[in-house]
Design an enzyme around this catalytic site. Structure first.
Site, PDB file in Angstrom:
ATOM      1  N   GLU A   1      63.603  44.670  67.115  1.00  7.56           N
ATOM      2  CA  GLU A   1      64.093  45.414  65.944  1.00  7.56           C
ATOM      3  C   GLU A   1      63.789  44.742  64.602  1.00  7.56           C
ATOM      4  O   GLU A   1      64.639  44.732  63.713  1.00  7.56           O
ATOM      5  CB  GLU A   1      65.620  45.601  66.061  1.00  7.56           C
ATOM      6  CG  GLU A   1      66.036  46.388  67.283  1.00  7.56           C
ATOM      7  CD  GLU A   1      67.552  46.431  67.482  1.00  7.56           C
ATOM      8  OE1 GLU A   1      68.045  47.483  67.870  1.00  7.56           O
ATOM      9  OE2 GLU A   1      68.230  45.405  67.252  1.00  7.56           O
TER      10      GLU A   1
HETATM   11  C1  TNX Z   1      69.940  46.619  70.065  1.00  8.06           C
HETATM   12  S1  TNX Z   1      68.882  45.668  72.567  1.00  8.06           S
HETATM   13  C2  TNX Z   1      69.732  45.263  69.980  1.00  8.06           C
HETATM   14  C3  TNX Z   1      70.855  44.403  69.631  1.00  8.06           C
HETATM   15  C4  TNX Z   1      72.123  45.159  69.482  1.00  8.06           C
HETATM   16  C5  TNX Z   1      72.169  46.228  70.543  1.00  8.06           C
HETATM   17  C6  TNX Z   1      73.454  46.959  70.605  1.00  8.06           C
HETATM   18  C7  TNX Z   1      68.155  44.712  71.582  1.00  8.06           C
HETATM   19  C8  TNX Z   1      67.017  43.946  72.054  1.00  8.06           C
HETATM   20  N1  TNX Z   1      68.595  44.647  70.337  1.00  8.06           N
HETATM   21  O1  TNX Z   1      70.576  43.757  68.427  1.00  8.06           O
HETATM   22  O2  TNX Z   1      73.183  44.297  69.636  1.00  8.06           O
HETATM   23  O3  TNX Z   1      71.153  47.124  70.237  1.00  8.06           O
HETATM   24  O4  TNX Z   1      73.798  47.545  69.388  1.00  8.06           O
END
Ligand code: TNX
Length: 522
Positions: free
Chosen positions: A336
């Site tokens: 992300e």
């Molecule tokens: C996405 S899953 C994320 C996390 C968050 C999660 C839940 C992932 C690799 N990254 O940063 O905690 O969603 O909201």
């Protein structure tokens, strides 16, 4: 329920069931009907039972420290509820009747890295494995074969009988993990140890600690002290946060190692870095420190990938982390990074990968890192994008399966769950169990998969009770998905074995979610 009431409740159940704990026949004589999780590869019942006694010893191979450590671990597990202070003695030959014998000597090497053979006869317990790790896995089985009163922290009145027979067992996947996000909310060492104990019960062998994120930096780095002076001082909703000193981190690593669990530390980059960006202005492109952040948005922060000091920072952090991490992996996050342009992201990941490799470690990263060129041994953790997993596979990388729709412990069970998120799915205990890592994505096949990891993000999880509620009852199921061959797994049979864990959860004061999908014992 408080502990006193709980103990009272448990003892009444034992009396009602004739002290058996989980089966309604006593003494236990049918090894093949024991509700073991994960279900073993093969079980042959012999039809008698064996009784633990206060005057028995735990014998171990002579001159092998790790085998002796496994023996000590077993003695420590048995002590509180039995009150038996069993001696761990070294021996060069079979100790004969009436004892527990843990040994590598004579083990079948085909059982592999973590396999074991457990033979219980009416004259003793013989546990052999090609490696000490296998012995530790066999100990997890012995624990589940004892009456559930074994989980008590005080001496219990039980006959301590186990059914006789032979179990030959080994894992389907070599990586059987769980992730704990200690960044969104911080959890002290004692909570992490308790979490490790949960994993050890169900034969997990990896604990991935998500040590940094926008809301907090949780590991002491001596060369960059403001990371913890500033970056660890808060958490989601503005709590006081916290961090592990290097001594505490090593204590966690050692506690896990005794239980055959490797710690995999994650420093998430280049996004999810606000806590670092607030601590050191020079990591930002504009040279200004950001504000600390206590919300739950994602994707707004990035290290300044064009600045040399950023790589000096990462080299120092990875260097200190590698130094105190005996396991071969460092997780670099990579998820992300919405405000890092792809043309900056790719060279950043490649450079960080080199830094990790130069520190003698292999990289794990979330599936987005597959957009970069991966070096040999790098592993990609699939959570959302099958296309990314495919890119990884095309490069010869192995994949860890953490599909958010199945393996995210932080998802709500249904819309009434008191905490949890639901952006990926509502995940009831059957959804959590009833899938096959090798079949869930057409592009990802058995040979590409290193293993499975259940991930607990902690935006809504503030303390151990919250952890218990989201982690139980599904955790044993992820242990089974990782360990047991898919041909042995089915929901109808599993849910009966899961129901039998209820008394174990209660004995351990685990505040599990009482899923309507399971016919609980009471
Ligand atoms: C996405 S899953 C994320 C996390 C968050 C999660 C839940 C992932 C690799 N990254 O940063 O905690 O969603 O909201």
């Amino acid at each position: 329920m408080n502990r006193l009431l709980n103990t009272f409740f448990i003892s009444s159940v034992f009396i009602a069931l004739g002290l058996s704990g989980c089966n309604d026949h006593y003494p236990p004589t049918d090894l093949s009907s024991e509700p073991l999780i994960p279900i073993p590869v093969s079980v042959e019942s012999e039809g008698n039972s064996f009784q633990l006694r206060h005057d028995m010893n735990i014998y171990v191979d002579e001159g092998n420290e790790e085998v002796a450590q496994a023996g000590e671990y077993l003695a420590t597990l048995l002590y509180p509820a039995t009150g038996f202070d069993l001696e761990v003695e070294e021996t060069s030959k079979n100790p004969g009747k009436g004892h527990i014998y843990l040994h590598l000597e004579g083990a079948d090497s085909e059982l592999g890295e973590e396999g074991y053979e457990l033979k219980i006869t009416d004259s003793g317990i013989d546990l052999k494995a090609p490696t000490p790790a296998g012995l530790t896995m066999g100990i997890a089985t012995i624990r589940q074969l004892l009456p559930i009163a074994i989980e008590s922290s005080t001496v219990q009145d039980s006959a301590w009988l186990l059914p006789t027979g032979t179990i030959r067992d080994y894992p389907e996947y070599s990586y059987r993990g769980a992730m704990l996000d200690v960044a969104r909310h911080f959890f002290p060492v004692q909570d992490v140890k308790r979490f490790i104990d949960y994993l050890a019960m169900y034969k997990f062998n990896r604990l991935h600690l998500h040590l940094s994120d926008d809301q907090g930096w949780r590991i002491e780095i001596k060369s960059w002290p403001k990371l913890t002076e500033i970056g660890s001082s808060t958490e989601v909703e503005g709590g006081e946060g916290g961090f592990y000193t290097q001594e505490e981190y090593k204590e966690i690593v050692n506690y896990a190692a005794v239980r055959n669990i490797m710690i995999i530390p994650e420093i998430d980059m280049p996004g999810h870095t606000n806590a670092a960006l607030a601590s050191y202005p020079e990591l930002n492109c504009d040279g200004k420190a950001t504000e600390l952040y206590t919300g739950t948005e994602v994707g707004f922060s990035t290290l300044c990938t064009s600045k040399e000091v950023v790589y000096k920072f990462i080299t120092d952090v990875i260097g200190e982390l590698a130094e105190m991490t005996p396991g071969k992996f460092i997780h670099i996050g990579g998820d992300e990074s919405h405000v890092t342009p792809m043309e900056d992201y790719i060279p950043f990941i490649e450079r960080v990968q080199d830094i990790v490799n130069d520190a003698g470690k292999k990289v794990i990263g979330w599936d987005e890192i597959a957009n970069a060129d991966l070096t040999s041994g790098s592993v990609v953790q699939y959570w959302a994008e099958a296309d990314n997993a495919e890119k990884a596979i095309d490069q010869g990388a192995k994949v860890i399966m953490s599909p958010a729709t199945r393996a995210y412990l932080g998802m709500q069970y249904d819309s009434t769950s008191r905490i949890g998120l639901h952006w990926a799915a509502y995940i009831e205990v059957d959804d959590a169990y009833d899938w096959d890592p090798a079949k869930i994505e057409p592009a990802i096949s058995r040979d590409d998969i290193l293993g499975v990891e259940a991930a607990l993000w902690t935006e809504t999880v503030a303390n151990m009770e919250d952890i218990d509620y989201l982690v139980f009852p599904q955790l044993p199921g992820y242990g089974e998905i990782g360990w047991s061959p898919s041909s042995k797994r089915n929901w109808a049979d599993y849910k009966e074995r899961l129901a039998a864990q209820q008394l174990r959860f209660e004995m351990l004061d685990i505040g599990y979610y009482r899923s309507p999908k399971v016919k609980w014992i009471n």
